[in-house]
Design a protein around this motif. Structure first.
Motif, short mmCIF file in Angstrom:
data_model
loop_
_atom_site.label_atom_id
_atom_site.label_comp_id
_atom_site.label_asym_id
_atom_site.label_seq_id
_atom_site.Cartn_x
_atom_site.Cartn_y
_atom_site.Cartn_z
N GLN A 58 0.84 -1.19 0.00
CA GLN A 58 0.00 0.00 0.00
C GLN A 58 0.88 1.25 0.00
O GLN A 58 2.08 1.18 0.32
CB GLN A 58 -0.92 0.01 1.22
CG GLN A 58 -1.89 -1.17 1.27
CD GLN A 58 -2.73 -1.30 0.01
OE1 GLN A 58 -3.21 -0.32 -0.54
NE2 GLN A 58 -2.87 -2.53 -0.47
N GLU A 59 0.27 2.36 -0.34
CA GLU A 59 0.99 3.63 -0.37
C GLU A 59 1.73 3.86 0.96
O GLU A 59 1.12 3.76 2.02
CB GLU A 59 -0.02 4.77 -0.62
CG GLU A 59 0.61 6.14 -0.60
CD GLU A 59 -0.45 7.23 -0.82
OE1 GLU A 59 -1.55 6.90 -1.30
OE2 GLU A 59 -0.16 8.40 -0.49
N GLY A 79 1.65 0.09 -10.25
CA GLY A 79 1.95 1.15 -9.31
C GLY A 79 3.30 1.80 -9.57
O GLY A 79 3.93 1.54 -10.60
N LEU A 121 4.42 4.55 -3.91
CA LEU A 121 3.72 5.83 -3.98
C LEU A 121 2.22 5.62 -4.09
O LEU A 121 1.44 6.54 -3.86
CB LEU A 121 4.22 6.63 -5.18
CG LEU A 121 5.66 7.14 -5.10
CD1 LEU A 121 6.00 7.98 -6.31
CD2 LEU A 121 5.86 7.93 -3.82
N ASP A 122 1.82 4.44 -4.47
CA ASP A 122 0.40 4.08 -4.53
C ASP A 122 0.34 2.57 -4.30
O ASP A 122 1.30 1.99 -3.81
CB ASP A 122 -0.22 4.49 -5.87
CG ASP A 122 0.69 4.15 -7.04
OD1 ASP A 122 1.51 3.21 -6.89
OD2 ASP A 122 0.61 4.83 -8.07
N THR A 123 -0.75 1.95 -4.66
CA THR A 123 -0.82 0.50 -4.49
C THR A 123 0.10 -0.17 -5.51
O THR A 123 -0.07 0.02 -6.71
CB THR A 123 -2.26 0.00 -4.67
OG1 THR A 123 -3.09 0.64 -3.70
CG2 THR A 123 -2.32 -1.51 -4.46
N SER A 196 1.88 10.06 -10.20
CA SER A 196 1.71 9.31 -8.95
C SER A 196 2.55 9.90 -7.82
O SER A 196 2.47 9.44 -6.70
CB SER A 196 2.08 7.84 -9.19
OG SER A 196 3.23 7.73 -9.99
#
Lengths: 250, 250
Positions: A58-59, A79, A121-123, A196
């Motif tokens: 996850q982020e 991601g 940085l994101d999923t 992102s």
DNA sequence: CGTTCTTTTGATAGCTCTCAAGTCGCGTGG
DNA sequence: CCACGCGACTTGAGAGCTATCAAAAGAACG
């Protein structure tokens, strides 16, 4: 060595109809597998041999942290991963961003510890490759070996781009054009995508102040080169942007 | 595979008494040879297997030029090699300097053409390694394979140093300290050596104007940190220089 | 000994950073 | 549902560092 049962298990798993195209299409090692002379579900065996673990982060979760002992490289499948270090003044230096199809951790082979941090940085979905095993396999799989050499070689000149003394506008244009190309290679839109990373991340990557990043984006927007709302980015004039970025991208 | 006849020929050649210690001591691949499990004149066999050609270049001669087809990497044995590119404004960008024991050309593996120029700054002796052969040998010589991986990995973060936004003084100090360390590792003096590159080369490497380089050196001299006459450099206060360079060298 | 390139020195301008304040978006909690 | 607060982002004004332009001094070459 290690985890032979795991290999066997995965081999059995691979005997089922293989989801290869879906799974491997964005993998940095897909050609190493697929051009190795094996085909169809044999590719799945190869994958089982190579891929140590598939992870979802996850982020904010870290792939690895600076100083940890090096054990694996990771191919990003979905991601974005950011690598960075923090200097003694506490300033964050962003080293690179890794999009799907790109490999993180290659700079850790030599020091044998990770020389930087890597954070999602994101999923993020990524495949881990135990490097010790990969190194051995490289001895018997010429294509994998050559792929590794090329991946490593490719990364050498990577950072040289923003090492030059270019204007903030040139660096930003180069950054955006490079992102565009990397997304396009992955089959996504080259003219519209979501950033992102934050403005601050971009600033730390391009070695600019966050305020300068903001000003540069406004400037590019004023020239009708881009359109940007929040992190939704549209490249309105890719030729002009490329021209602006030309000295940086060479 | 390929070139078995060549191997045999070289083996025969290597049967002669070996000048190994003298010849290999400054070689980047010496440990790959010597720790491969072979000893004495067997090392000479290894050398014969690996080394394609020993070349001597005079100042200004090129090792390779940008755009040429990649065929070999080269280990510097004596002298200094500078790699550089020329951007479309005609400005020269110095990418790196290579001292004895360091390897030039690793960034050419991926594009399969040399992405930059490499020129001798003084009288240079180097060993050429045909990469195609080296790649094959890497399949059967684990130590050589690992050595290559580590050399490549090492070069990835190399340029990241001067990518940071540091002051001219910090960058210069970092440059001098790094040179000092590299010379010291080679067994030479860490506190006094000759700069083999011009002020302009240093400027292009550090992304500064030549005038700034001159001013920075005067500043460092004024602070009693260095003493410099022409290209004869003495580091008077290595601790202070290291402290100044600390943020850059991390 | 003159020519040429490198290096040094000086004065000025420009780009980006820093400091500061204000705006926007978004999640939280009343 | 709305007020609040926090962080990300934007915008503005001024300072600082380095580049640029210009020129002179010095070393290397024939």
């Amino acid at each position: 060595m290690s985890a032979p049962d795991n290999v066997i298990k995965l081999h059995a798993d691979a005997a089922r109809p293989s989801p290869r195209p879906h799974f491997c299409s964005t993998c940095a090692f897909s050609d190493a597998c697929c051009s190795e002379g094996y085909q169809d579900n044999a590719v799945a065996q190869m994958r089982a041999l190579l891929v140590d673990e598939v992870r979802t982060l996850q982020e904010g979760e870290h792939v690895f942290r600076e100083g940890e002992r090096f054990d694996a490289i990771a191919a990003v499948r979905a991601g974005t991963v950011k690598t960075y270090v923090v200097d003694r003044e506490g300033r964050e230096q962003v080293l690179d961003f890794y999009l799907p199809g790109e490999v993180v951790g290659l700079n850790a082979i030599h020091p044998d510890i990770y020389p930087c941090n890597a954070v999602a940085l994101d999923t993020v979905v990524l495949c881990s490759f135990t490097f010790a095993r990969m190194r051995e396999l490289a001895g018997v799989m010429p294509n994998l070996r050559d792929r590794l050499f090329r991946l490593l070689s490719q990364d050498i000149g990577k950072a040289a781009l923003l090492a030059g003394d270019y204007s903030a506008d040139q660096r930003m244009a180069a950054f955006l054009v490079a992102l565009s190309r990397r997304y396009a290679r992955r089959g996504l839109s080259a003219s519209r995508f979501n950033l992102s990373m934050s403005r601050t991340d971009i600033a730390n990557y391009l070695r600019l102040a966050p305020e300068t990043v903001s000003r540069v984006l406004r400037r590019l927007r004023g020239q009708q080169l881009i359109e940007i709302d929040r992190r939704d980015l549209r490249l309105l004039d890719l030729p002009a942007l490329s021209a602006l970025a030309a000295p940086v991208l060479r």
